[in-house]
Design an enzyme around this catalytic site. Structure first.
Site, PDB file in Angstrom:
ATOM      1  N   LYS A  34       6.165  10.257  -5.365  1.00 47.05           N
ATOM      2  CA  LYS A  34       7.001   9.938  -5.997  1.00 47.05           C
ATOM      3  C   LYS A  34       8.378   9.579  -5.157  1.00 47.05           C
ATOM      4  O   LYS A  34       9.131   8.629  -5.672  1.00 47.05           O
ATOM      5  CB  LYS A  34       7.763  10.870  -6.994  1.00 47.05           C
ATOM      6  CG  LYS A  34       6.428  11.499  -8.135  1.00 47.05           C
ATOM      7  CD  LYS A  34       6.903  12.709  -8.699  1.00 47.05           C
ATOM      8  CE  LYS A  34       5.522  13.211  -9.601  1.00 47.05           C
ATOM      9  NZ  LYS A  34       5.677  14.385 -10.047  1.00 47.05           N
TER      10      LYS A  34
ATOM     11  N   GLU B 203       2.254  -4.256  -5.412  1.00 43.56           N
ATOM     12  CA  GLU B 203       1.271  -5.251  -5.499  1.00 43.56           C
ATOM     13  C   GLU B 203      -0.064  -4.687  -5.974  1.00 43.56           C
ATOM     14  O   GLU B 203      -0.379  -3.465  -6.154  1.00 43.56           O
ATOM     15  CB  GLU B 203       0.893  -5.537  -4.000  1.00 43.56           C
ATOM     16  CG  GLU B 203      -0.006  -6.560  -3.560  1.00 43.56           C
ATOM     17  CD  GLU B 203      -0.517  -6.868  -2.414  1.00 43.56           C
ATOM     18  OE1 GLU B 203      -1.879  -6.890  -1.765  1.00 43.56           O
ATOM     19  OE2 GLU B 203       0.560  -6.705  -1.436  1.00 43.56           O
TER      20      GLU B 203
ATOM     21  N   TYR C 135       6.051  13.686  -2.469  1.00 45.81           N
ATOM     22  CA  TYR C 135       6.047  12.749  -1.468  1.00 45.81           C
ATOM     23  C   TYR C 135       6.025  11.418  -2.362  1.00 45.81           C
ATOM     24  O   TYR C 135       6.537  10.456  -1.741  1.00 45.81           O
ATOM     25  CB  TYR C 135       5.489  13.149  -0.127  1.00 45.81           C
ATOM     26  CG  TYR C 135       6.169  14.163   0.345  1.00 45.81           C
ATOM     27  CD1 TYR C 135       7.494  14.263   0.855  1.00 45.81           C
ATOM     28  CD2 TYR C 135       5.193  15.159   0.989  1.00 45.81           C
ATOM     29  CE1 TYR C 135       7.986  15.344   1.460  1.00 45.81           C
ATOM     30  CE2 TYR C 135       5.618  16.409   2.027  1.00 45.81           C
ATOM     31  CZ  TYR C 135       7.032  16.366   1.892  1.00 45.81           C
ATOM     32  OH  TYR C 135       7.612  17.456   2.619  1.00 45.81           O
TER      33      TYR C 135
ATOM     34  N   GLN D 249      -0.058  16.363  -0.225  1.00 47.79           N
ATOM     35  CA  GLN D 249      -0.209  15.977  -1.785  1.00 47.79           C
ATOM     36  C   GLN D 249       0.428  17.194  -2.726  1.00 47.79           C
ATOM     37  O   GLN D 249       0.528  18.191  -2.203  1.00 47.79           O
ATOM     38  CB  GLN D 249      -1.651  15.359  -2.211  1.00 47.79           C
ATOM     39  CG  GLN D 249      -1.971  13.979  -1.422  1.00 47.79           C
ATOM     40  CD  GLN D 249      -3.174  13.527  -2.023  1.00 47.79           C
ATOM     41  OE1 GLN D 249      -4.002  14.096  -2.542  1.00 47.79           O
ATOM     42  NE2 GLN D 249      -3.465  12.290  -1.107  1.00 47.79           N
ATOM     43  N   ARG D 250       0.738  16.597  -3.776  1.00 50.54           N
ATOM     44  CA  ARG D 250       1.425  17.556  -4.694  1.00 50.54           C
ATOM     45  C   ARG D 250       2.622  18.364  -4.348  1.00 50.54           C
ATOM     46  O   ARG D 250       2.923  19.320  -4.658  1.00 50.54           O
ATOM     47  CB  ARG D 250       0.430  18.580  -5.363  1.00 50.54           C
ATOM     48  CG  ARG D 250      -0.897  17.946  -5.831  1.00 50.54           C
ATOM     49  CD  ARG D 250      -1.837  18.863  -6.139  1.00 50.54           C
ATOM     50  NE  ARG D 250      -2.999  18.314  -6.785  1.00 50.54           N
ATOM     51  CZ  ARG D 250      -2.971  17.942  -8.069  1.00 50.54           C
ATOM     52  NH1 ARG D 250      -2.120  17.985  -8.880  1.00 50.54           N
ATOM     53  NH2 ARG D 250      -4.217  17.272  -8.620  1.00 50.54           N
ATOM     54  N   LYS D 251       3.458  17.695  -3.590  1.00 49.64           N
ATOM     55  CA  LYS D 251       4.854  18.096  -2.906  1.00 49.64           C
ATOM     56  C   LYS D 251       5.850  17.090  -3.324  1.00 49.64           C
ATOM     57  O   LYS D 251       6.833  17.099  -3.132  1.00 49.64           O
ATOM     58  CB  LYS D 251       4.708  18.364  -1.491  1.00 49.64           C
ATOM     59  CG  LYS D 251       3.729  19.454  -1.076  1.00 49.64           C
ATOM     60  CD  LYS D 251       3.788  19.721   0.353  1.00 49.64           C
ATOM     61  CE  LYS D 251       2.867  20.740   0.911  1.00 49.64           C
ATOM     62  NZ  LYS D 251       3.042  21.143   2.492  1.00 49.64           N
TER      63      LYS D 251
ATOM     64  N   THR E 218       0.002   8.980   0.323  1.00 48.76           N
ATOM     65  CA  THR E 218       0.577  10.388   0.792  1.00 48.76           C
ATOM     66  C   THR E 218      -0.699  11.070   1.225  1.00 48.76           C
ATOM     67  O   THR E 218      -2.041  11.201   0.601  1.00 48.76           O
ATOM     68  CB  THR E 218       1.147  11.341  -0.258  1.00 48.76           C
ATOM     69  OG1 THR E 218       2.171  10.457  -0.936  1.00 48.76           O
ATOM     70  CG2 THR E 218       1.601  12.663   0.434  1.00 48.76           C
TER      71      THR E 218
ATOM     72  N   CYS F 104       0.919  -1.273   0.022  1.00 48.60           N
ATOM     73  CA  CYS F 104      -0.127   0.090   0.011  1.00 48.60           C
ATOM     74  C   CYS F 104       0.773   1.300   0.052  1.00 48.60           C
ATOM     75  O   CYS F 104       1.859   1.111   0.553  1.00 48.60           O
ATOM     76  CB  CYS F 104      -1.006  -0.010   1.342  1.00 48.60           C
ATOM     77  SG  CYS F 104      -2.343  -0.733   0.862  1.00 48.60           S
ATOM     78  N   ILE F 105       0.305   2.449  -0.449  1.00 52.38           N
ATOM     79  CA  ILE F 105       1.082   3.402  -0.481  1.00 52.38           C
ATOM     80  C   ILE F 105       0.092   4.807  -0.549  1.00 52.38           C
ATOM     81  O   ILE F 105      -1.111   4.475  -1.066  1.00 52.38           O
ATOM     82  CB  ILE F 105       1.999   3.711  -1.645  1.00 52.38           C
ATOM     83  CG1 ILE F 105       2.618   5.109  -1.776  1.00 52.38           C
ATOM     84  CG2 ILE F 105       0.855   3.749  -3.215  1.00 52.38           C
ATOM     85  CD1 ILE F 105       3.839   5.341  -3.005  1.00 52.38           C
TER      86      ILE F 105
END
Length: 444
Positions: free
Chosen positions: A324, A344, A322, A318-320, A313, A310-311
């Site tokens: 990536k 996964e 992180y 978000q949009r900073k 932010t 799972c991932i």
């Protein structure tokens, strides 16, 4: 219904004015005068519209109607659920709606006055509706719908998908407080039954314990000793830190993290058996402590070579770059393990976009700098990206051809530059020299 009352008031005033004109002398020829027959017809039409709108209330689950959204415009919605407003009248309900143009994360409870009742479409039987819709769609359109409709649930059959959507259709928690942020949630999360009556939860940003009331959180914060996630700090660069948390050693923290994450991830399962997972918590650090901005998890032992389960932010961060950064970090761990990795499946909608962008930037950057021939296997060894992911990425960019029984990469510099520009910037770099980490298998 306010607009209808306004219209009626205007017509009534107009009718009174015209009545004065009609009762005046016959010689009074007012060119602006509205004939009584037209007024009667307009009034009767308004009455009929009002009756029709009242007749559809309360709206049934499955009804489609236009709804005023936060942008002030009307958008098509489907009624997912309804609840009685006991302070109102007989037909006074609130409705939980899905904006059919948007992702499920924007589903919300709305009030009756936000709906345009003249646009009501009665609920159709789902199977009939699906059949009618499919008949109207071209094959290409249907494929596009199929690719996006199940969104993160590709492993489910139709019956299981319906069961999942039924169980999770209404957000149970509307907002959470985490650190200095109040965050609107996106999806349902199966919190314990004692939290069924809560619409807002208060989280300790360090140990992730959650409470029903602000006062409880304030008392907890006075006693909580943690100023960072439990576990080992395995990376620090400037104000960014990464902590590795073993789900077996820190079970309560890991379970709380899963409850929190599920509010923003539309996945089928919640990991109750956290013992099998490692959690990597990314934090922004200041003099008050290390504040979680996002995380990813991975299985301790994955037979499918998954390097990420799972991932997430969190929305305020978000949009900073992180997201990536988290993806890049997972591949740096794979390199240290001497393995290739892949996320996964299924990927969420946002997850797929992030991974496509990462794979594109990494692969094209290598192709741009590399002189001579290079194989998929060599690219995989250099990047720890699984060969299948490399192949699908290059195929989607139309950079690969099949010649004489093998795949050939076509790396025209101008084409690479165009794709790199389209992929956007790469976000924050992982400074590998700042990583202090031992693969899990070597710890035992």
């Amino acid at each position: 219904m306010g607009s209808a009352n306004t219209e009626t008031a205007i017509i009534t005033a107009s009718a009174a004015s015209n009545h004065q004109h009609l009762s005046s002398e016959n010689g009074d020829a007012n060119p602006n005068r509205t004939p009584a027959a037209i007024l009667d017809r307009t009034t009767s039409e308004l009455d009929a519209s009002k009756k029709r709108r009242t007749g559809v209330l309360p709206l049934e689950v499955g009804t489609r109607v236009m709804c005023q959204w936060r942008d002030g415009k009307y958008h098509p919605v489907k009624v997912i659920e309804r609840r009685k407003n006991y302070n109102g009248g007989h037909n006074d309900y609130e409705y939980y709606v899905h904006y059919t143009e948007f992702n499920r994360r924007l589903d919300e409870w709305i009030k009756l006055e936000q709906l345009d009742l003249d646009s009501v479409e009665c609920a159709l039987d789902e199977k009939v509706e699906d059949k009618v819709t499919s008949l109207k769609m071209t094959r290409h359109q249907k494929r596009k719908i199929d690719e996006t409709h199940v969104e993160g649930h590709e492993e489910l059959d139709a019956a299981s998908l319906r069961e999942h959507e039924e169980f999770t259709k209404v957000k149970n928690i509307a907002t959470i407080e985490l650190g200095k942020y109040e965050i609107e949630t996106w999806y349902f999360s199966p919190f314990p039954p004692e939290y069924n009556d809560c619409v807002k939860l208060f989280f300790c940003e360090f140990c992730l314990s959650f409470m029903k009331r602000k006062e409880q959180l304030q008392r907890h914060m006075r006693k909580c000793d943690l100023k960072h996630p439990p576990g080992d700090e395995i990376y620090r660069s400037s104000t960014l830190s990464m902590f590795e948390v073993d789900g077996k050693k820190n079970k309560v923290y890991a379970q709380n993290l899963c409850y929190l994450a599920k509010l923003f991830l539309d996945h089928k399962t919640l990991y109750y058996d956290v013992d099998l997972f490692l959690f990597y918590i990314l934090c922004e650090c200041d003099d008050r402590g290390c504040h979680m901005v996002g995380y990813f998890s991975k299985e301790k032992h994955s037979e499918e070579a998954y390097n990420l389960a799972c991932i997430l932010t969190l929305p305020p961060y978000q949009r900073k770059g992180y997201g990536k950064f988290l993806i890049a970090f997972s591949y740096e761990l794979s390199k240290k393990e001497g393995k290739v990795g892949t996320p996964e499946r299924p990927l969420s909608d946002l997850g797929l976009v992030s991974y496509r962008g990462y794979w594109t930037r990494i692969l094209l950057d290598i192709l741009k700098k590399h002189k001579g021939n290079i194989s998929i296997k060599e690219l995989s060894d250099m990047t720890a990206i699984k060969a299948e992911d490399i192949l699908s990425t290059l195929q989607s960019l139309e950079l690969i051809q099949y010649r004489k029984g093998q795949h050939v990469i076509c790396a025209d510099p101008k084409v690479l530059d165009r794709h790199l520009k389209a992929a956007g910037r790469g976000g924050l770099d992982v400074d590998v020299s700042k990583m202090i980490w031992t693969p899990y298998k070597e710890q035992n």
